[in-house]
Design a protein around this motif. Structure first.
Motif, mmCIF file in Angstrom:
data_model
loop_
_atom_site.group_PDB
_atom_site.id
_atom_site.type_symbol
_atom_site.label_atom_id
_atom_site.label_comp_id
_atom_site.label_asym_id
_atom_site.label_seq_id
_atom_site.Cartn_x
_atom_site.Cartn_y
_atom_site.Cartn_z
ATOM 1 N N UNK A 1 -14.614 -11.220 35.376
ATOM 2 C CA UNK A 1 -15.308 -11.443 36.641
ATOM 3 C C UNK A 1 -15.661 -12.919 36.762
ATOM 4 N N UNK A 2 -15.089 -13.589 37.752
ATOM 5 C CA UNK A 2 -15.370 -15.000 37.990
ATOM 6 C C UNK A 2 -16.633 -15.154 38.843
ATOM 7 N N UNK A 3 -17.408 -16.207 38.637
ATOM 8 C CA UNK A 3 -18.604 -16.410 39.468
ATOM 9 C C UNK A 3 -18.227 -16.606 40.939
ATOM 10 N N UNK A 4 -18.970 -15.985 41.821
ATOM 11 C CA UNK A 4 -18.714 -16.101 43.260
ATOM 12 C C UNK A 4 -19.962 -15.684 44.018
ATOM 13 N N UNK A 5 -20.020 -16.088 45.283
ATOM 14 C CA UNK A 5 -21.133 -15.677 46.140
ATOM 15 C C UNK A 5 -20.873 -14.330 46.789
ATOM 16 N N UNK A 6 -19.575 -13.975 46.931
ATOM 17 C CA UNK A 6 -19.217 -12.729 47.612
ATOM 18 C C UNK A 6 -18.054 -12.058 46.889
ATOM 19 N N UNK A 7 -18.149 -10.734 46.770
ATOM 20 C CA UNK A 7 -17.094 -9.945 46.138
ATOM 21 C C UNK A 7 -16.744 -8.743 47.011
ATOM 22 N N UNK A 8 -15.487 -8.350 46.927
ATOM 23 C CA UNK A 8 -15.051 -7.066 47.446
ATOM 24 C C UNK A 8 -14.376 -6.331 46.298
ATOM 25 N N UNK A 9 -14.917 -5.180 45.926
ATOM 26 C CA UNK A 9 -14.355 -4.361 44.861
ATOM 27 C C UNK A 9 -13.618 -3.184 45.476
ATOM 28 N N UNK A 10 -12.390 -2.950 45.001
ATOM 29 C CA UNK A 10 -11.583 -1.825 45.478
ATOM 30 C C UNK A 10 -11.147 -1.032 44.252
ATOM 31 N N UNK A 11 -11.486 0.248 44.231
ATOM 32 C CA UNK A 11 -11.165 1.092 43.075
ATOM 33 C C UNK A 11 -10.480 2.361 43.544
ATOM 34 N N UNK A 12 -9.500 2.787 42.767
ATOM 35 C CA UNK A 12 -8.832 4.059 43.011
ATOM 36 C C UNK A 12 -8.911 4.924 41.779
ATOM 37 N N UNK A 13 -9.524 6.103 41.888
ATOM 38 C CA UNK A 13 -9.602 7.027 40.762
ATOM 39 C C UNK A 13 -10.305 6.432 39.559
ATOM 40 N N UNK A 14 -9.685 6.572 38.377
ATOM 41 C CA UNK A 14 -10.293 6.089 37.140
ATOM 42 C C UNK A 14 -10.351 4.565 37.102
ATOM 43 N N UNK A 15 -9.739 3.900 38.078
ATOM 44 C CA UNK A 15 -9.845 2.448 38.205
ATOM 45 C C UNK A 15 -11.256 1.969 38.473
ATOM 46 N N UNK A 16 -12.183 2.879 38.685
ATOM 47 C CA UNK A 16 -13.579 2.490 38.873
ATOM 48 C C UNK A 16 -14.193 1.969 37.577
ATOM 49 N N UNK A 17 -13.605 2.304 36.412
ATOM 50 C CA UNK A 17 -14.282 2.000 35.146
ATOM 51 C C UNK A 17 -14.526 0.511 34.909
ATOM 52 N N UNK A 18 -13.532 -0.387 35.065
ATOM 53 C CA UNK A 18 -13.863 -1.801 34.840
ATOM 54 C C UNK A 18 -14.734 -2.386 35.940
ATOM 55 N N UNK A 19 -14.748 -1.714 37.106
ATOM 56 C CA UNK A 19 -15.529 -2.216 38.232
ATOM 57 C C UNK A 19 -17.023 -1.980 38.031
ATOM 58 N N UNK A 20 -17.387 -0.924 37.312
ATOM 59 C CA UNK A 20 -18.812 -0.591 37.148
ATOM 60 C C UNK A 20 -19.637 -1.750 36.593
#
Length: 312
Positions: free
Chosen positions: A100-119
């Motif tokens: 995860x790079x530093x930023x002021x704004x993020x959009x996270x998109x997850x499909x199925x078990x792809x949610x795990x690294x996003x948490x």
């Protein structure tokens, strides 16, 4: 690094998804990690599978993973689902090719078990005071792990879209709302990643970050014939013929190389390139990293020139 860890607890997160908490048997602290990191589980039969760490990086005593049971898979997820509290399992890592790079704004998109690294990314973005939104899709609401907890904790910033209720994710409208400096992080099945990459093609370089569980089609090799690989450290030179990988040839020559997925998705065999032009065929390195040409995944990538010199 390799560890023998014990399964401390096991819980059901959704249909077909179990959460495993792993600890050192002696209670020792585990290596530090950051959002986007994954570990390898070495399962019976020497099956090695990669799973994203989805717990709290501040908890140095526990590594948490979530495993989707894949009936059509190659058996690794079924073996992982058989692990019960008290069982021991060999674990390698952690490694992080999806930081995860530093930023002021993020959009996270997850499909199925792809949610795990996003948490853990969401937790880090929230703690940093960044603006963020999550678009999370799955086959059904019952199959979407951690969905209820995410909505309860973050409200409308979490957009849950089970396919049987809403159809495919509306990527067009969501991605159109983001500003050019919004960093997009996406993980999930290949069709979702392909669609996000297509819709982000005009965004500034470095603003899209994806992690793939399965390799993408790399097409035909740029060089049809054989090529040589010189190992700068050992002084060995090998010929890599068509149809065989650099990794296979080096292992046959007695060269020990750390490897895991053998399909260009995990990064375990990433090797520095000292000379030569690479035909990148992996599903991990960013376009910028591939263009730099100073590293390669030797399990799938090849030479685009007569000879490569590697730092091995």
């Amino acid at each position: 690094m390799s560890f023998e860890l014990v399964v401390r607890s096991r819980a059901r997160a959704a249909e077909g998804v179990v959460v495993l908490d792993l600890r050192d048997p002696s209670g020792a602290a585990l290596p530090a990690w950051a959002p986007g990191a994954h570990i390898d589980l070495v399962l019976p039969g020497d099956l090695v599978r990669q799973y994203s760490l989805c717990g709290d990086p501040a908890d140095r005593l526990t590594w948490r993973i979530a495993v989707l049971r894949e009936p059509a898979g190659r058996g690794g997820s079924a073996l992982a689902h058989e692990l019960r509290p008290g069982a021991t399992v060999e674990v390698r890592g952690p490694r992080n090719h999806f930081p995860l790079q530093p930023a002021a704004r993020y959009l996270f998109v997850a499909g199925g078990i792809g949610i795990t690294p996003i948490l853990p990314m969401i937790a880090a973005a929230d703690a940093a005071g960044a603006e963020w939104r999550l678009l999370y899709g799955g086959r059904t609401a019952a199959s979407m792990a951690f969905a209820r907890e995410l909505r309860a904790a973050h409200g409308d910033r979490v957009d849950l879209r089970p396919q049987d209720e809403h159809g495919l994710l509306d990527l067009e409208s969501l991605l159109a709302r983001g500003t050019p400096d919004t960093l997009v992080y996406c993980c999930g099945p290949a069709p979702l990643l392909d669609a996000v990459e297509k819709r982000c093609a005009e965004r500034p370089p470095g603003t899209l970050h994806v992690e793939r569980f399965t390799p993408k089609d790399a097409g035909e090799p740029l060089l049809a014939g054989s090529f040589e690989v010189e190992l700068a450290v050992t002084g060995i030179t090998c010929t890599v013929p068509p149809g065989r990988s650099i990794l296979d040839v080096l292992e046959a020559a007695g060269v020990q190389v750390l490897t895991s997925c053998r399909e260009g998705t995990c990064g375990t065999c990433e090797t520095d390139v000292l000379a030569g032009t690479v035909d990148h065929r992996d599903s991990l390195l960013t376009p910028e990293e591939q263009a730099a040409g100073d590293t390669m995944l030797i399990c799938v990538s090849r030479a685009a020139c007569p000879k490569l010199v590697l730092d091995l």
